[in-house]
Scaffold this active site. Structure first.
Site, PDB file in Angstrom:
ATOM      1  N   SER A   1      33.004 -72.999 -79.759  1.00 35.47           N
ATOM      2  CA  SER A   1      32.795 -73.451 -81.129  1.00 35.47           C
ATOM      3  C   SER A   1      33.831 -72.800 -82.057  1.00 35.47           C
ATOM      4  O   SER A   1      35.025 -72.786 -81.744  1.00 35.47           O
ATOM      5  CB  SER A   1      31.361 -73.129 -81.553  1.00 35.47           C
ATOM      6  OG  SER A   1      31.038 -73.770 -82.751  1.00 35.47           O
TER       7      SER A   1
ATOM      8  N   ASP B   1      29.981 -79.801 -79.678  1.00 34.73           N
ATOM      9  CA  ASP B   1      30.089 -78.342 -79.757  1.00 34.73           C
ATOM     10  C   ASP B   1      29.564 -77.652 -78.500  1.00 34.73           C
ATOM     11  O   ASP B   1      28.406 -77.820 -78.108  1.00 34.73           O
ATOM     12  CB  ASP B   1      29.295 -77.858 -80.970  1.00 34.73           C
ATOM     13  CG  ASP B   1      29.731 -76.492 -81.434  1.00 34.73           C
ATOM     14  OD1 ASP B   1      29.480 -75.528 -80.694  1.00 34.73           O
ATOM     15  OD2 ASP B   1      30.327 -76.394 -82.524  1.00 34.73           O
TER      16      ASP B   1
END
Length: 286
Positions: A47, A204
């Protein structure tokens, strides 16, 4: 707590996700790298931590802070329902990817390509769901598990069909695709539109694991989390570090560069405290 659990020169560094809270990692590593000349064999990011890892190895940490603050200075809102030009109701993805591609230029890519192993975790929504809708469902599972289990390591989204993979970021850098990989690693539907990576929609990677270990997982590991978790594993050779207090920067508030600077400065102070504790323990066992 033994000195071994507080490595000042870890074999591995893991950069957790956390959106803009990851600027705490930048401040922390700027001090740790300056004071101890850290040279890990393996680095892993997920991320927003994927960007932290890439700029750390690419020598672009302060450049990222400057460019992101400049971008935020021109931004006065996080939602725009009337932006017909882009077709999006938030500016986050456009700003983030523009800054990432500006900072991770060919020179930074060359450093990453020639540096220690860098792996970035990305995730893919279920094949039988539309990427955006599948991503929203995975986000809901992630948030639910986060609050129930209170751990940086997850599993519920994978049971619903989420898959993840550690991507060789050194190879991506050699192919001129490092910025694309970093952008693909930080996609939170519906705020971000899922891009493709090697022909598969990507969301993500933090929905699969907020602190993924590199492969192979060997030696002492410093895990840089960006928030407190009630349940952190007690694993030999692995040390989790968290900010000493909540970071000023919100996870996805793209309007306040001052909070980015404050979060970076907090990381610097926390690194100084960390090294003082390393030295204290070292002296106590000498």
């Amino acid at each position: 707590m033994s000195v071994d659990t507080l490595p000042s020169r870890p074999d591995q560094i893991v950069f957790s996700g956390g959106g803009l809270r990851c600027f705490w990692q930048g401040g922390f590593m700027s001090v740790l790298g300056r004071e101890r000349r850290v040279a890990p064999s393996r680095v892993c990011g997920v991320s927003g931590g994927a960007l932290s890892a890439a700029v750390f190895l690419g020598g672009r940490e302060s450049d990222l802070l400057d460019r992101m603050c400049e971008a935020f200075a021109r931004q006065d809102r996080n939602v725009d329902l009337f932006d017909r030009k882009s077709g999006r109701i938030t500016p986050h993805q456009e700003i983030y990817c523009r800054v990432v591609k500006d900072v991770l230029d060919p020179e930074a890519e060359a450093r990453v390509a020639a540096g220690p192993s860098l792996q970035i975790l990305i995730a893919h929504p279920p094949l039988d769901a539309a990427p955006a809708l599948g991503g929203v469902a995975m986000s809901a599972a992630y948030e639910a598990e986060l609050h129930v289990k209170g751990s940086p390591h997850f599993g519920w989204a994978e049971k619903m069909g989420l898959t993840s993979e550690l991507v060789d970021a050194n190879e991506a850098a050699r192919q001129g695709k490092l910025a694309d990989l970093v952008c693909a690693a930080a996609v939170i539907p519906p705020v971000f539109i899922p891009p493709d990576w090697n022909g598969r929609p990507t969301i993500d990677g933090g929905m699969a694991d907020q602190a993924p270990m590199p492969d192979p997982d060997e030696g002492t590991t410093l895990v840089l989390l960006t928030r407190e978790y009630p349940n952190v594993p007690d694993a030999p050779g692995r040390h989790y570090v968290v900010p000493r207090g909540e970071t000023p920067a919100d996870k996805i508030d793209f309007t306040d560069g001052d909070k980015l600077m404050e979060t970076w400065n907090q990381g610097e102070r926390d690194a100084e405290h960390y090294l003082a504790e390393v030295d204290r323990q070292s002296g106590a066992t000498a």
